[in-house]
Scaffold this motif. Structure first.
Motif, PDB file in Angstrom:
ATOM      1  N   LEU B 234       0.922  -1.234  -0.007  1.00 49.86           N
ATOM      2  CA  LEU B 234       0.218  -0.010  -0.125  1.00 49.86           C
ATOM      3  C   LEU B 234       0.939   1.190  -0.057  1.00 49.86           C
ATOM      4  O   LEU B 234       1.951   1.218   0.616  1.00 49.86           O
ATOM      5  CB  LEU B 234      -0.743  -0.109   1.350  1.00 49.86           C
ATOM      6  N   ASP B 235       0.480   2.458  -0.490  1.00 49.31           N
ATOM      7  CA  ASP B 235       0.979   3.499  -0.735  1.00 49.31           C
ATOM      8  C   ASP B 235       1.271   3.940   0.797  1.00 49.31           C
ATOM      9  O   ASP B 235       2.316   4.697   1.060  1.00 49.31           O
ATOM     10  CB  ASP B 235       0.180   4.640  -1.248  1.00 49.31           C
ATOM     11  N   LYS B 236       0.510   3.743   1.583  1.00 46.39           N
ATOM     12  CA  LYS B 236       0.428   3.994   3.186  1.00 46.39           C
ATOM     13  C   LYS B 236       1.741   3.613   3.747  1.00 46.39           C
ATOM     14  O   LYS B 236       2.462   4.487   4.572  1.00 46.39           O
ATOM     15  CB  LYS B 236      -0.797   3.610   3.739  1.00 46.39           C
ATOM     16  N   THR B 237       2.106   2.291   3.450  1.00 45.19           N
ATOM     17  CA  THR B 237       3.146   1.461   3.969  1.00 45.19           C
ATOM     18  C   THR B 237       4.484   2.245   3.458  1.00 45.19           C
ATOM     19  O   THR B 237       5.513   2.571   4.072  1.00 45.19           O
ATOM     20  CB  THR B 237       3.173   0.061   3.655  1.00 45.19           C
ATOM     21  N   TRP B 238       4.500   2.360   1.915  1.00 45.25           N
ATOM     22  CA  TRP B 238       5.816   3.131   1.466  1.00 45.25           C
ATOM     23  C   TRP B 238       5.910   4.357   2.008  1.00 45.25           C
ATOM     24  O   TRP B 238       7.060   4.851   2.345  1.00 45.25           O
ATOM     25  CB  TRP B 238       5.655   3.120   0.148  1.00 45.25           C
ATOM     26  N   ASN B 295      12.284  16.491 -11.659  1.00 45.44           N
ATOM     27  CA  ASN B 295      12.710  15.365 -10.984  1.00 45.44           C
ATOM     28  C   ASN B 295      11.460  14.390 -10.897  1.00 45.44           C
ATOM     29  O   ASN B 295      10.691  14.665 -10.062  1.00 45.44           O
ATOM     30  CB  ASN B 295      13.100  15.794  -9.654  1.00 45.44           C
ATOM     31  N   PRO B 296      11.622  13.404 -11.645  1.00 41.81           N
ATOM     32  CA  PRO B 296      10.552  12.548 -11.509  1.00 41.81           C
ATOM     33  C   PRO B 296      10.279  11.881 -10.152  1.00 41.81           C
ATOM     34  O   PRO B 296       9.117  11.134  -9.917  1.00 41.81           O
ATOM     35  CB  PRO B 296      10.773  11.216 -12.593  1.00 41.81           C
ATOM     36  N   ARG B 297      11.186  11.766  -9.250  1.00 41.99           N
ATOM     37  CA  ARG B 297      11.180  11.162  -8.049  1.00 41.99           C
ATOM     38  C   ARG B 297      11.306  12.032  -7.009  1.00 41.99           C
ATOM     39  O   ARG B 297      12.476  12.189  -6.331  1.00 41.99           O
ATOM     40  CB  ARG B 297      12.229   9.944  -7.909  1.00 41.99           C
ATOM     41  N   LYS B 298      10.254  12.916  -6.714  1.00 45.58           N
ATOM     42  CA  LYS B 298      10.425  14.057  -5.817  1.00 45.58           C
ATOM     43  C   LYS B 298      10.158  13.597  -4.278  1.00 45.58           C
ATOM     44  O   LYS B 298      11.057  14.229  -3.515  1.00 45.58           O
ATOM     45  CB  LYS B 298       9.390  14.931  -5.933  1.00 45.58           C
ATOM     46  N   ALA B 299       9.296  12.813  -4.013  1.00 50.25           N
ATOM     47  CA  ALA B 299       8.988  12.862  -2.659  1.00 50.25           C
ATOM     48  C   ALA B 299       9.909  11.761  -2.050  1.00 50.25           C
ATOM     49  O   ALA B 299      10.312  10.869  -2.537  1.00 50.25           O
ATOM     50  CB  ALA B 299       7.483  12.098  -2.465  1.00 50.25           C
ATOM     51  N   VAL B 300      10.191  11.934  -0.407  1.00 52.39           N
ATOM     52  CA  VAL B 300      11.008  11.150  -0.025  1.00 52.39           C
ATOM     53  C   VAL B 300      10.876   9.608  -0.180  1.00 52.39           C
ATOM     54  O   VAL B 300      11.799   8.839  -0.333  1.00 52.39           O
ATOM     55  CB  VAL B 300      11.667  11.816   1.134  1.00 52.39           C
ATOM     56  N   HIS B 301       9.496   9.311   0.074  1.00 47.61           N
ATOM     57  CA  HIS B 301       9.299   7.882  -0.139  1.00 47.61           C
ATOM     58  C   HIS B 301       9.603   7.343  -1.466  1.00 47.61           C
ATOM     59  O   HIS B 301       9.916   5.882  -1.390  1.00 47.61           O
ATOM     60  CB  HIS B 301       7.859   7.534   0.563  1.00 47.61           C
ATOM     61  N   ASP B 302       9.453   7.895  -2.317  1.00 46.80           N
ATOM     62  CA  ASP B 302       9.511   7.566  -3.876  1.00 46.80           C
ATOM     63  C   ASP B 302      11.177   7.006  -3.652  1.00 46.80           C
ATOM     64  O   ASP B 302      11.509   6.033  -4.153  1.00 46.80           O
ATOM     65  CB  ASP B 302       9.482   8.608  -4.916  1.00 46.80           C
ATOM     66  N   ARG B 303      12.258   7.857  -3.134  1.00 44.36           N
ATOM     67  CA  ARG B 303      13.353   7.638  -3.146  1.00 44.36           C
ATOM     68  C   ARG B 303      13.779   6.348  -2.148  1.00 44.36           C
ATOM     69  O   ARG B 303      14.564   5.466  -2.819  1.00 44.36           O
ATOM     70  CB  ARG B 303      14.189   8.773  -2.900  1.00 44.36           C
ATOM     71  N   ARG B 304      13.168   6.516  -1.117  1.00 45.02           N
ATOM     72  CA  ARG B 304      13.514   5.555  -0.079  1.00 45.02           C
ATOM     73  C   ARG B 304      13.061   4.173  -0.734  1.00 45.02           C
ATOM     74  O   ARG B 304      13.686   3.175  -0.402  1.00 45.02           O
ATOM     75  CB  ARG B 304      12.772   5.916   1.184  1.00 45.02           C
ATOM     76  N   ASN B 305      11.832   4.254  -1.084  1.00 45.00           N
ATOM     77  CA  ASN B 305      11.366   3.049  -1.629  1.00 45.00           C
ATOM     78  C   ASN B 305      12.250   2.422  -2.640  1.00 45.00           C
ATOM     79  O   ASN B 305      12.149   1.122  -3.150  1.00 45.00           O
ATOM     80  CB  ASN B 305       9.847   3.282  -2.030  1.00 45.00           C
ATOM     81  N   ARG B 306      12.948   3.163  -3.614  1.00 45.54           N
ATOM     82  CA  ARG B 306      13.557   2.786  -4.826  1.00 45.54           C
ATOM     83  C   ARG B 306      14.702   1.760  -4.165  1.00 45.54           C
ATOM     84  O   ARG B 306      14.879   0.825  -5.022  1.00 45.54           O
ATOM     85  CB  ARG B 306      14.180   4.060  -5.340  1.00 45.54           C
ATOM     86  N   ARG B 307      15.145   2.143  -3.066  1.00 46.21           N
ATOM     87  CA  ARG B 307      16.275   1.299  -2.609  1.00 46.21           C
ATOM     88  C   ARG B 307      15.789  -0.226  -2.578  1.00 46.21           C
ATOM     89  O   ARG B 307      16.348  -1.171  -3.017  1.00 46.21           O
ATOM     90  CB  ARG B 307      17.008   1.817  -1.387  1.00 46.21           C
ATOM     91  N   PHE B 308      14.553   0.010  -1.667  1.00 52.87           N
ATOM     92  CA  PHE B 308      13.970  -1.457  -1.231  1.00 52.87           C
ATOM     93  C   PHE B 308      13.225  -2.222  -2.426  1.00 52.87           C
ATOM     94  O   PHE B 308      13.433  -3.148  -2.536  1.00 52.87           O
ATOM     95  CB  PHE B 308      12.924  -1.125  -0.116  1.00 52.87           C
ATOM     96  N   PHE B 309      12.771  -1.403  -3.336  1.00 51.38           N
ATOM     97  CA  PHE B 309      12.145  -1.979  -4.656  1.00 51.38           C
ATOM     98  C   PHE B 309      13.161  -2.784  -5.388  1.00 51.38           C
ATOM     99  O   PHE B 309      13.158  -3.884  -5.739  1.00 51.38           O
ATOM    100  CB  PHE B 309      11.283  -0.806  -5.184  1.00 51.38           C
ATOM    101  N   ARG B 310      14.338  -2.009  -5.600  1.00 53.04           N
ATOM    102  CA  ARG B 310      15.446  -2.609  -6.420  1.00 53.04           C
ATOM    103  C   ARG B 310      16.013  -3.948  -5.710  1.00 53.04           C
ATOM    104  O   ARG B 310      16.232  -4.791  -6.371  1.00 53.04           O
ATOM    105  CB  ARG B 310      16.517  -1.281  -6.463  1.00 53.04           C
TER     106      ARG B 310
END
Ligand SMILES: Cc1cc2nc3c(=O)[nH]c(=O)nc-3n(C[C@H](O)[C@H](O)[C@H](O)COP(=O)(O)OP(=O)(O)OC[C@H]3O[C@@H](n4cnc5c(N)ncnc54)[C@H](O)[C@@H]3O)c2cc1C
Ligand code: SF4
Ligand code: FES
Lengths: 281, 361
Positions: B234-238, B295-310
């Motif tokens: 869920l977006d909420k979790t990210w 910057n397509p990835r502005k919000a911090v959770h977008d970037r934070r999540n990037r690492r875990f998603f990857r």
């Protein structure tokens, strides 16, 4: 494909031959590799691929390859937006820079043999599509109908004027132009690029057709909406994605979007693939 | 198993042998308190090498991927550019590499040397590197609260990808296992003795016991990978994960499996430029910023999540045939916001399992 011993980060010296003004802040740079063998190897590029351009001391940046492999000359068309692009704009004919590539998947043009082609470009989105259009025209007998829909902000923002004239006059291709804001002397269409699809007399085939869409994000969104509404399947729409890139060879991580490394898995994706990347574009 | 036995007193002779063969040997040492680090072995510090110690936070990754590395030296003369690749490929051995870090280097091998492009610089350095793995067997010294190699399936004893593996059988004896022919060649030295079936059995018994000493034994990697890959989070979790990230970049800095870098040119003389690559972190702002500021990835959770998603998306695991998390626990230890890998896996599991339960009802 590089061999195992090739240094993937090593650019090769290139010479700038001449510079042509396209539109405001956009120029086309004709160049060749200093080394003839490099030039020969590089010329195997496909439409839709890109190269990494080095301006030493400033940096390296990705640039599409607007020429078609069927043309003799090699060139970039670049808008100046920052440090590297400005450094290229500052170069004079005869001066040197460096290039490595070609990179990326490119458009699988051979897979489209026997199909109708619809090109939709907004602004400098025409840069990557120019290669495909010229390629398609050079292999005219392999394709069914070819249509080009081009949008620009004003008539002065239309680039590749010589090509546009050719395409407008050539029998084998239908070319429609539009501008957001007309200027004196403009007798053509005014409106967004999608409005061209509904112009009287325009018939866009849906079956057995590939639609190429390149342009700024907002234009992209609207055109996709139009095409889907017209009944285009998502997998018949292809585009190129743009991402901040550092290496171009799938290692630095900068261009990652969702599950794709744009530099090696792209930059060409079908809309169906784009939707499945797992991250907004 | 190509296994041998050696005395505790002879273990550091392996370091001596490697040095005599011309290797720069890197080994773990203790600083003050929890502070441990890898350093070059010299005659002066040789006796201070630690066999059992908490794994250094600063990972040995830098020996295959230096923090800052020069790629090219470019000189300008009469309008021409002389472009020269510069390679730094010392003959090196890492002694005392933990199993998670062996897996980390293997992951980097898969990533930098795999697919269509081979990273020349990584390749040349890696070819000159000899790896001596030490199995974590001391629950007090070797295993920390954050370690979860059991769940990541990388430890406590690496199964492969080392040249030589050493394991403390206690009672003053070590077992050595060769993972490569280079490792096996070391067995010609008189310090190595024959191992018996009883020794192999003892090794198994110790490992069985050590496995029970990990505090962090239940991670939910497989479930989390499934949730991430199916887009079930869920977006909420990210967002919750993102909100706890302070964007210090520490997790990527200590991670033995993070691969991102940036490239930069720097002027080093009036007519000389260096092109260098530098470790970079997808969790930092600016990583995806494009020319013109978009910057397509502005919000911090977008970037934070990037690492875990990857790290957790099945697609990438399949791509490298290796998960980009070794369970070393470093990010958990250094994170100020408690969003290291184990907590993230737990947060995702709990939130998603709950939603699934509600949906089932
Ligand atoms: C596949 C592809 C094809 C493209 N084709 C074209 C084309 O044909 N024509 C065209 O005009 N444009 C094209 N672009 C866009 C073009 O690459 C950018 O406009 C260009 O990179 C801008 O570089 P700059 O140095 O001028 O801009 P800047 O804004 O100065 O930024 C880019 C450079 O500045 C530095 N920099 C800036 N911000 C950061 C940061 N946060 N971290 C680290 N370094 C930073 C880096 O050295 C970087 O290379 C393409 C892009 C892609 C991805
Ligand atoms: S993600 Fe965390 S636990 Fe996993 S390898 Fe990296 S630092 Fe270690
Ligand atoms: S640009 Fe470096 S990974 Fe794509």
């Amino acid at each position: 494909m590089p061999s195992a011993t090739d240094n993937i980060y090593l650019p090769k010296p290139a010479v700038l031959d001449r510079v042509v003004d396209e539109i405001h802040e956009v120029k086309t740079f004709y160049w060749h590799f200093e080394d003839a063998e490099e030039q020969r190897k590089f010329r195997n590029f496909r439409p839709g691929q890109f190269a990494q351009v080095s301006l030493f001391g400033t940096g390296e940046f990705p640039a599409s390859l607007p020429p078609s492999p069927t043309e003799a000359e090699t060139f970039f068309t670049i808008r100046t937006v920052g440090s590297c692009t400005a450094a290229l704009h500052a170069l004079k004919p005869g001066e040197k820079f460096a290039v490595r590539g070609p990179y990326g998947n490119g458009f699988p043009m051979e897979d489209y043999f026997g199909k109708n082609l619809v090109f939709v470009a907004g602004g400098i989105g025409l840069i990557p599509l120019r290669s495909c259009i010229i390629y398609a025209l050079a292999h005219r007998q392999n394709f069914k109908s070819i249509q080009i829909f081009l949008g620009a902000r004003t008539p002065r923002d239309l680039m590749y004027r010589d090509n546009l004239r050719d395409w407008e006059q050539s029998a084998g291709v239908e070319c429609h132009l539009t501008v957001d804001r007309a200027a004196e002397g403009w007798t053509g269409n005014v409106g967004v690029v999608g409005s061209l699809f509904k112009k009287p007399g325009v018939q866009v085939p849906i079956d057995n057709t590939v639609a190429f869409v390149c342009g700024p994000p907002i234009m992209f969104r609207f055109v996709i909406k139009d095409l889907l509404a017209m009944g285009f399947p998502e997998r018949s729409i292809v585009s190129t994605l743009e991402r901040y890139m550092k290496c171009g060879v799938g290692k630095c991580g900068h261009c990652c979007i969702g599950v794709a490394y744009v530099c090696v898995d792209g930059p060409v994706f079908t809309y169906e693939q784009i939707k499945k990347l797992g991250e907004d574009i | 198993m190509r296994a041998r036995l050696l005395n505790r007193a002879d273990v550091l002779k392996i370091v001596d042998l490697l040095r005599a063969q011309g290797h720069e040997v890197l080994a773990p040492f203790c600083g003050r308190g929890r502070d441990t680090f890898f350093d070059t072995v010299t005659d002066a510090n040789r006796d201070e090498i630690q066999i059992h110690l908490p794994n250094p936070y600063y990972p040995p990754k830098r020996y295959v991927l230096p923090h800052i590395e020069r790629l090219l030296k470019v000189q300008r003369a009469n309008g021409d550019w002389k472009i020269e690749p510069t390679f730094d490929e010392p003959k090196r051995a890492i002694f005392g590499l933990r199993s998670c870090d062996v897996a980390g280097i293997w992951h980097l091998d898969r990533f930098y040397l795999g697919r269509d492009f081979r990273d020349t610089y990584y390749d040349r350095r890696r070819k000159n590197l000899f790896l001596v793995n030490v199995v974590c067997t001391d629950p007090e010294r070797d295993i920390s609260d954050e370690c979860f190699c059991l769940c990541a399936d990388t430890g406590p004893a690496a199964r492969d990808h080392f040249d030589l593996q050493l394991m403390d059988l206690r009672d003053g004896e070590f077992m050595a296992v060769a993972g490569t022919s280079a490792g096996e060649a070391m067995f010609a030295e008189p310090i190595f003795k024959k191992a018996t079936a009883a020794h192999v059995e003892k090794r198994r018994a110790i490992l069985d016991e050590v496995r029970k000493r990990f505090k962090n034994t239940t991670s939910w990697f497989p479930a989390t990978v499934r949730y991430v890959s199916q887009g079930k989070i869920l977006d909420k979790t990210w967002e919750e994960i993102g909100n706890r990230c302070l964007e210090c970049g520490g997790c990527t800095y200590v991670c033995p499996a993070c691969t991102c870098f940036t490239v930069s040119d720097r002027q080093v003389g009036p007519n000389e430029i260096e092109r260098v690559r530098i470790w970079d972190a997808c969790a930092l702002q600016g990583f995806t910023r494009m020319a013109g500021g978009h910057n397509p990835r502005k919000a911090v959770h977008d970037r934070r999540n990037r690492r875990f998603f990857r790290k957790l998306a099945h697609y990438f695991i399949q791509r490298e045939l290796s998960v980009a998390c070794m369970g070393c626990g470093r990010c958990a230890a250094v994170c100020h916001g408690d969003v290291g890998m184990p907590s993230v896996v737990e947060m995702i599991r709990r939130a998603t399992a709950e939603t699934e339960k509600t949906n089932d009802q």
